[in-house]
Each structure stands twice: as C-alpha cells, then as structure tokens.
Design a protein around this motif. Structure first.
Motif, PDB file in Angstrom:
ATOM      1  N   GLU A  66       0.823  -1.213   0.000  1.00 23.86           N
ATOM      2  CA  GLU A  66       0.000   0.000   0.000  1.00 23.86           C
ATOM      3  C   GLU A  66       0.857   1.263   0.000  1.00 23.86           C
ATOM      4  N   THR A  67       1.860   1.323   0.866  1.00 23.87           N
ATOM      5  CA  THR A  67       2.669   2.541   0.936  1.00 23.87           C
ATOM      6  C   THR A  67       3.516   2.712  -0.323  1.00 23.87           C
ATOM      7  N   ILE A  68       4.015   1.601  -0.870  1.00 21.01           N
ATOM      8  CA  ILE A  68       4.778   1.698  -2.119  1.00 21.01           C
ATOM      9  C   ILE A  68       3.867   2.116  -3.274  1.00 21.01           C
ATOM     10  N   HIS A  69       2.651   1.596  -3.296  1.00 14.47           N
ATOM     11  CA  HIS A  69       1.660   2.014  -4.300  1.00 14.47           C
ATOM     12  C   HIS A  69       1.506   3.532  -4.286  1.00 14.47           C
ATOM     13  N   ASP A  70       1.330   4.088  -3.099  1.00 18.30           N
ATOM     14  CA  ASP A  70       1.101   5.524  -2.991  1.00 18.30           C
ATOM     15  C   ASP A  70       2.358   6.315  -3.387  1.00 18.30           C
ATOM     16  N   LYS A  71       3.526   5.833  -2.979  1.00 23.78           N
ATOM     17  CA  LYS A  71       4.777   6.504  -3.361  1.00 23.78           C
ATOM     18  C   LYS A  71       4.952   6.521  -4.873  1.00 23.78           C
ATOM     19  N   LEU A  72       4.715   5.373  -5.502  1.00 28.18           N
ATOM     20  CA  LEU A  72       4.939   5.267  -6.947  1.00 28.18           C
ATOM     21  C   LEU A  72       3.873   6.025  -7.744  1.00 28.18           C
ATOM     22  N   ALA A  73       2.654   6.061  -7.230  1.00 26.91           N
ATOM     23  CA  ALA A  73       1.616   6.835  -7.912  1.00 26.91           C
ATOM     24  C   ALA A  73       2.005   8.308  -7.951  1.00 26.91           C
ATOM     25  N   SER A  74       2.532   8.807  -6.828  1.00 30.44           N
ATOM     26  CA  SER A  74       2.968  10.199  -6.768  1.00 30.44           C
ATOM     27  C   SER A  74       4.203  10.429  -7.634  1.00 30.44           C
ATOM     28  N   LEU A  75       5.174   9.532  -7.525  1.00 26.01           N
ATOM     29  CA  LEU A  75       6.400   9.641  -8.318  1.00 26.01           C
ATOM     30  C   LEU A  75       6.088   9.576  -9.810  1.00 26.01           C
ATOM     31  N   GLY A  76       5.124   8.744 -10.151  1.00 26.95           N
ATOM     32  CA  GLY A  76       4.770   8.552 -11.552  1.00 26.95           C
ATOM     33  C   GLY A  76       4.153   9.772 -12.199  1.00 26.95           C
ATOM     34  N   THR A  77       3.485  10.605 -11.410  1.00 28.08           N
ATOM     35  CA  THR A  77       2.842  11.788 -11.994  1.00 28.08           C
ATOM     36  C   THR A  77       3.866  12.702 -12.645  1.00 28.08           C
ATOM     37  N   GLN A  78       4.968  12.937 -11.955  1.00 30.69           N
ATOM     38  CA  GLN A  78       5.995  13.826 -12.506  1.00 30.69           C
ATOM     39  C   GLN A  78       6.696  13.187 -13.704  1.00 30.69           C
ATOM     40  N   LEU A  79       6.866  11.862 -13.639  1.00 33.97           N
ATOM     41  CA  LEU A  79       7.514  11.170 -14.755  1.00 33.97           C
ATOM     42  C   LEU A  79       6.639  11.227 -16.005  1.00 33.97           C
ATOM     43  N   VAL A  80       5.338  11.093 -15.815  1.00 29.63           N
ATOM     44  CA  VAL A  80       4.403  11.182 -16.943  1.00 29.63           C
ATOM     45  C   VAL A  80       4.464  12.571 -17.576  1.00 29.63           C
ATOM     46  N   LEU A  81       4.465  13.597 -16.755  1.00 25.61           N
ATOM     47  CA  LEU A  81       4.512  14.959 -17.282  1.00 25.61           C
ATOM     48  C   LEU A  81       5.822  15.220 -18.028  1.00 25.61           C
ATOM     49  N   ARG A  82       6.937  14.744 -17.486  1.00 22.04           N
ATOM     50  CA  ARG A  82       8.230  14.917 -18.159  1.00 22.04           C
ATOM     51  C   ARG A  82       8.268  14.149 -19.487  1.00 22.04           C
ATOM     52  N   THR A  83       7.627  12.973 -19.493  1.00 24.44           N
ATOM     53  CA  THR A  83       7.600  12.172 -20.713  1.00 24.44           C
ATOM     54  C   THR A  83       6.769  12.838 -21.795  1.00 24.44           C
ATOM     55  N   ILE A  84       5.619  13.369 -21.411  1.00 22.33           N
ATOM     56  CA  ILE A  84       4.779  14.091 -22.379  1.00 22.33           C
ATOM     57  C   ILE A  84       5.564  15.249 -22.989  1.00 22.33           C
ATOM     58  N   GLN A  85       6.227  16.015 -22.138  1.00 27.14           N
ATOM     59  CA  GLN A  85       6.972  17.173 -22.627  1.00 27.14           C
ATOM     60  C   GLN A  85       8.099  16.748 -23.565  1.00 27.14           C
ATOM     61  N   GLY A  86       8.831  15.695 -23.162  1.00 32.92           N
ATOM     62  CA  GLY A  86       9.953  15.236 -23.975  1.00 32.92           C
ATOM     63  C   GLY A  86       9.535  14.700 -25.328  1.00 32.92           C
ATOM     64  N   LEU A  87       8.429  13.982 -25.377  1.00 34.41           N
ATOM     65  CA  LEU A  87       7.937  13.469 -26.656  1.00 34.41           C
ATOM     66  C   LEU A  87       7.368  14.595 -27.517  1.00 34.41           C
ATOM     67  N   ALA A  88       6.722  15.556 -26.879  1.00 32.22           N
ATOM     68  CA  ALA A  88       6.110  16.656 -27.624  1.00 32.22           C
ATOM     69  C   ALA A  88       7.156  17.553 -28.269  1.00 32.22           C
ATOM     70  N   ASP A  89       8.270  17.812 -27.553  1.00 31.69           N
ATOM     71  CA  ASP A  89       9.277  18.717 -28.121  1.00 31.69           C
ATOM     72  C   ASP A  89      10.407  17.978 -28.850  1.00 31.69           C
ATOM     73  N   GLY A  90      10.317  16.655 -28.890  1.00 33.31           N
ATOM     74  CA  GLY A  90      11.284  15.859 -29.630  1.00 33.31           C
ATOM     75  C   GLY A  90      12.597  15.609 -28.932  1.00 33.31           C
ATOM     76  N   SER A  91      12.696  15.993 -27.649  1.00 32.89           N
ATOM     77  CA  SER A  91      13.957  15.820 -26.922  1.00 32.89           C
ATOM     78  C   SER A  91      14.124  14.433 -26.312  1.00 32.89           C
ATOM     79  N   LEU A  92      13.075  13.642 -26.325  1.00 34.46           N
ATOM     80  CA  LEU A  92      13.118  12.339 -25.657  1.00 34.46           C
ATOM     81  C   LEU A  92      12.966  11.206 -26.672  1.00 34.46           C
ATOM     82  N   LYS A  93      13.902  10.280 -26.633  1.00 30.70           N
ATOM     83  CA  LYS A  93      13.864   9.109 -27.507  1.00 30.70           C
ATOM     84  C   LYS A  93      13.945   7.838 -26.666  1.00 30.70           C
TER      85      LYS A  93
END
Length: 319
Positions: A161-188
C-alpha cells in the motif's frame, strides 16, 4: 499535443489528474466498462471514469479494443499521443495510432518486474529499491523502449500500500516529463538492457498476477521472507493463514502486519498466545508475531482486539 489517456484504478487517477492540472489538452479518456458488483449487483464505475465525469472529460468504455466502432471513435479524436497507466494490453491497431506514439507508466524499474503485480512482488522479494518507468508500447508486454525512470527506496516499514502511494505520486511527474519530452522531440526511447556490464544475462524477476491460492502464507520459509510476503500483500489481496477453531471449523484469516522474532532453537510449527496481547507462530528460525488481522467476514483488528473477541487457545494452525 492532443492526448488520450487510458487507465482504470486509483493508481492511474494520480497521473490523469496531474495531466489535467498541468493544462494539457485531454481529448479523450478510455477506461473499462461499468461492472455489477456485490449481492445487489450495484453498477460501479472505475476510479478513472469517476474522475473523467467529475471534470467533464470525453469518455470511451469499449468492451473490445479491436471493435470497429471503438477504433473509429478513437481515430476521430485525432490524438497526437496516448498515455496509458494501469490499463489493458493494447492491440497494435490502437497503440500505433498516434503520431507521437503510445507510452505506458509501469510501477517498476524495467526490465525487472514485468507483469501485472510489480509492486507486490518487489516487496515480497525483499527488494531495497523500486521505481517507475515510462516506455513506448510494442507487441510484447512491458518490453518496449524505455523513455524515463525514477527510483525510490523500499523501507523495512513499507507495504504494498505505501509503495503504491509513493509510486503513484512519483509517476505523476515522470508522466509529465515524458509528455513534454515526446512533444518537443527531446526524448527518444532506448531498448531495455538485458545484460550485465560483463555481457552475462540479467536475471529477470517476473511480476505475474496474484490469485487467491497464491496468498497462503508459506510457513516453511525464513522469518524475514514470511514478513516480506505479508508486507507485499498488505492490504490487498492480503496474506492468509488458516486455523481450525474449537468446533472444527476452518477459519481463513487475513494477516496485514507481522514481525519476526529470531530464535535458533525453533524447530517445528505451532502457535502460541497468552490470550490477550500476542499470537505467534513458530517457524524454522524463530517466531512470526501477528500484529494485525481480519477473520473471514469480520472487520480488521489489532491482535489485542482479535484476542478479546476469540478464545484461540485450543485452535490449531492449518498448513
């Protein structure tokens, strides 16, 4: 980019909310169909659907992902990017649709713990570290090219349960960074590394779905392994111990919290209790102290509450 989000449980809601709050253009949300649950067959919505309805986001709930009417509706959204978090396996017809690709957020450090239950298995196996990974989807489950990863420690006090909550929170920022990187072409994407530095194959640890029979506590293991097993299934689906009461009735008991008491003299399996404050099970290298549990059909209790309600001195542990 125009984004379609696909997900089902609470874990996915955290990322959907982050995307929405960041002001991204969510043109559609895909989740599972409504289900009937309980004795009254009440209609229940997925957490992702509840969020989509609350924020007026366009919603699709396909029964079959290859159905022509779903594919047409999805194509009509003209999305540039699909974001997938805790959803079903997508067919090629779906994940290949957007020009920027389809990426998934997975709750492990890929290539380790591919599968449906990465959080549970990482804790069960006694890992000291886990994390989240975004990767591009392909034909094989959790084997696509890695985009980004973020790590976090697994503490001795952590549960699924606690790891679920940690990773859900951690994942939000990773998702946003991934969207930005794919959108601007900086992430492969980069292929998943399957070999060590010396060229030897990495030992991959799988994370298959956990079924009810898998939840029986393996009393033959060491105390540390048993405690990890209980932590890794807490609170859901929960580790289970079987006891036979004084009337000969088999009682299924969910165990949510336990601790290990080493004892080199321990040799056989039995259980001990003072009837008030403790219940401990003898194992090969000591004792497992049960701290929190739930007998079938009843509410969750501390061990003190449980022992006030049940006289277990003449019960037997069933292996």
């Amino acid at each position: 980019p125009r984004i379609v989000f696909m997900g089902t449980p609470d874990f996915a809601v955290a990322s959907l909310d982050a995307i929405h709050q960041a002001g991204h253009n969510i043109v559609g949300v895909v989740t599972v169909p409504d289900r009937q649950t309980g004795r009254g067959l009440k209609i229940t919505y997925s957490p992702v659907k509840e969020y989509a309805l609350a924020h007026n986001l366009p919603l699709l709930q396909p029964e079959k992902l290859r159905a022509p009417e779903f594919l047409e509706a999805l194509q009509a959204l003209q999305a540039d990017l699909f974001v997938v978090v805790a959803f079903r396996m997508l067919p090629r017809e779906v994940w290949s649709m957007p020009q920027l690709g389809t990426f998934n957020l997975h709750a492990s450090l890929l290539p380790q713990y591919r599968g449906a239950a990465p959080i549970n298995w990482a804790v069960i196996n006694g890992e000291k570290e886990t994390g989240v990974t975004t990767f591009l989807l392909n034909e094989r489950i959790d084997e696509g090219q890695i985009l980004l990863q973020e790590r976090t420690p697994i503490l001795p006090s952590d549960t699924a349960e606690t790891i679920h909550d940690k990773l859900a929170s951690l994942g939000t920022q990773l998702v946003l960074r991934t969207i930005q990187g794919l959108a601007d072409g900086s992430l492969k994407g980069t292929p998943q590394t399957l070999t060590n530095a010396d060229g030897t194959p990495i030992e991959l640890k799988p994370a298959p779905k956990i079924f009810k029979p898998d939840c029986a506590i393996p009393w033959h293991l060491s105390g540390t392994q048993i405690v990890n097993f209980i932590r890794g299934l807490s609170p859901y689906p929960a580790a289970v111990m079987q006891m036979t009461d004084s009337k000969g009735e088999l009682r299924s008991i969910k165990v949510f919290d336990a601790s290990f008491q080493p004892d080199e003299k321990s040799t056989d399996n039995a259980f001990f209790t003072d009837g008030k404050t403790f219940l401990k099970v003898r194992i090969t290298d000591g004792f497992i102290l049960i701290n929190s549990l739930q007998i079938n059909g009843k509410k969750k209790n501390s061990i003190e509450e449980f022992l006030r309600g049940y006289n277990v001195t003449d019960w037997e542990l069933t292996k």
